[in-house]
Scaffold this motif. Sequence first.
Motif, mmCIF file in Angstrom:
data_model
loop_
_atom_site.group_PDB
_atom_site.id
_atom_site.type_symbol
_atom_site.label_atom_id
_atom_site.label_comp_id
_atom_site.label_asym_id
_atom_site.label_seq_id
_atom_site.Cartn_x
_atom_site.Cartn_y
_atom_site.Cartn_z
ATOM 1 N N VAL A 3 -15.235 22.308 20.438
ATOM 2 C CA VAL A 3 -15.860 22.257 19.116
ATOM 3 C C VAL A 3 -15.973 23.694 18.645
ATOM 4 C CG1 VAL A 3 -17.936 21.667 17.802
ATOM 5 C CG2 VAL A 3 -17.110 20.115 19.562
ATOM 6 N N CYS A 6 -19.083 23.988 13.924
ATOM 7 C CA CYS A 6 -20.207 23.056 13.988
ATOM 8 C C CYS A 6 -20.512 22.492 12.605
ATOM 9 C CB CYS A 6 -21.439 23.752 14.559
ATOM 10 S SG CYS A 6 -21.181 24.148 16.286
ATOM 11 N N PHE A 27 -23.134 11.022 15.285
ATOM 12 C CA PHE A 27 -21.868 11.735 15.510
ATOM 13 C C PHE A 27 -22.040 12.719 16.661
ATOM 14 C CE2 PHE A 27 -22.642 15.997 13.712
ATOM 15 C CZ PHE A 27 -23.805 15.777 12.998
ATOM 16 N N SER A 28 -20.916 13.014 17.332
ATOM 17 C CA SER A 28 -20.961 13.977 18.434
ATOM 18 C C SER A 28 -19.586 14.593 18.622
ATOM 19 C CB SER A 28 -21.393 13.273 19.729
ATOM 20 O OG SER A 28 -20.550 12.170 19.948
ATOM 21 N N GLY A 29 -19.564 15.817 19.161
ATOM 22 C CA GLY A 29 -18.299 16.504 19.425
ATOM 23 C C GLY A 29 -17.513 15.749 20.492
ATOM 24 N N THR A 37 -11.172 20.935 15.988
ATOM 25 C CA THR A 37 -12.496 20.393 16.264
ATOM 26 C C THR A 37 -12.479 18.908 15.920
ATOM 27 O OG1 THR A 37 -13.582 22.486 15.803
ATOM 28 C CG2 THR A 37 -14.912 20.496 15.534
ATOM 29 N N ASN A 38 -12.935 18.085 16.857
ATOM 30 C CA ASN A 38 -12.984 16.636 16.614
ATOM 31 C C ASN A 38 -14.402 16.114 16.848
ATOM 32 O OD1 ASN A 38 -10.109 15.613 16.252
ATOM 33 N ND2 ASN A 38 -9.915 16.880 18.075
ATOM 34 N N TYR A 39 -14.851 15.290 15.902
ATOM 35 C CA TYR A 39 -16.146 14.610 16.081
ATOM 36 C C TYR A 39 -15.925 13.101 16.074
ATOM 37 C CZ TYR A 39 -18.869 18.846 15.091
ATOM 38 O OH TYR A 39 -19.437 20.084 15.145
ATOM 39 N N ARG A 40 -16.594 12.432 16.996
ATOM 40 C CA ARG A 40 -16.662 10.970 16.922
ATOM 41 C C ARG A 40 -17.794 10.655 15.952
ATOM 42 N NH1 ARG A 40 -16.446 6.382 20.961
ATOM 43 N NH2 ARG A 40 -16.613 4.611 19.524
ATOM 44 N N VAL A 41 -17.492 9.816 14.970
ATOM 45 C CA VAL A 41 -18.463 9.530 13.909
ATOM 46 C C VAL A 41 -18.684 8.022 13.841
ATOM 47 C CG1 VAL A 41 -18.881 9.713 11.411
ATOM 48 C CG2 VAL A 41 -17.598 11.522 12.586
#
Length: 322
Positions: A3, A6, A27-29, A37-41
Amino acid sequence: MSVYTCVDQSRMAQHVALFDLGKLESFSGIEGGVENTNYRVRTEHQSLVLTLFEHHNQHDVQEFVRLARFLSEEGFRVPAPISDRSGEWLHEVAGKPAILCPFIEGNHPDIITARHCWQVGSTLAELHLASRKLPGASANPRGFEWWKQMYSSLAEDLDRTDYALLSSEMNWQLKHRLQWRLLPQGWIHGDLFRDNVLFSGPAGSQQLSAILDWYNACKGVWIYDLAVVANDWCCNEQGEWDDTLYDALLAGYQRVRRLSGYEQQQWPLILRGAALRFWLSRLATRRYQQASGSSLVLSKDPDEYRNKLIHRRGYESLRIMA
Ligand SMILES: Nc1ncnc2c1ncn2[C@@H]1O[C@H](COP(=O)(O)OP(=O)(O)O)[C@@H](O)[C@H]1O
Ligand SMILES: N[C@@H](CCOP(=O)(O)O)C(=O)O
């Protein structure tokens, strides 16, 4: 975990509100990934992945997401960005180009079997053939010209032995440029590592559920794409082949597209080039990560690809299964 950028709660909620997805729930990295950078949303209605592109501008993203969008429309299991209420799929979040794709269930298997390799091989060949209908692939930004630039900038990062190896391989590849140019080409994925493929289902009968990370998609030599897979999926970290995995990969690919005699002849050269490319890019990534001082980063070892290159240089020719 990678990540680099931010995004806080209010910025994420503001972004999600552009889409018909209901309210942001969490959501989290995402662990894994190297470059972006990828976030699960999670929203009221859907599970998604937000990708922020760390090294590309909006134009680059538009270009390489074209293939993913096309393949998804053709029915391949490829995540394609969803559009907001005004039909826009490419945005800017925290100053970075950003896309939001559906989250696809699956995992990256810890133990690779012949079944996995066969499926990856046949899917890759299907992708190569299907993408012939999509015109206008652009040149590989991490192709030979980029290798040359990296090579000249790496003298300080490598010890003398490694730099001598790099020089020798660069000269070899330069001498054989014409052979590359005569090979069948088209769209390539360019980065089909194990961590870019998802499988789902019970162990032993897993099915490929998605091919991810189309951010290296470009015009290239088809067997180079296959060589990237072979170098990651079918050998150990020293580059020693697992014959069962190797044979399954080539059999899967050739079920869909047979390699010509000329491709078979050039295979050892292309395997070397594919090992060199990722040695260089891992060195570049290490340099970037050190300079950016990011704390949440996943590092991939450049030496693994130096070792694979050394191994591949030991082969004048290599058997290809029918
Ligand atoms: N659409 C998706 N569905 C499920 N998981 C995803 C999706 N996109 C990315 N991921 C997860 O995020 C990880 C990193 O994504 P990737 O695109 O490979 O990042 P990078 O470009 O930084 O290498 C993947 O290995 C995968 O586990
Ligand atoms: N899969 C690669 C990382 C992606 O390559 P890059 O050129 O986009 O950094 C690896 O394992 O090295």
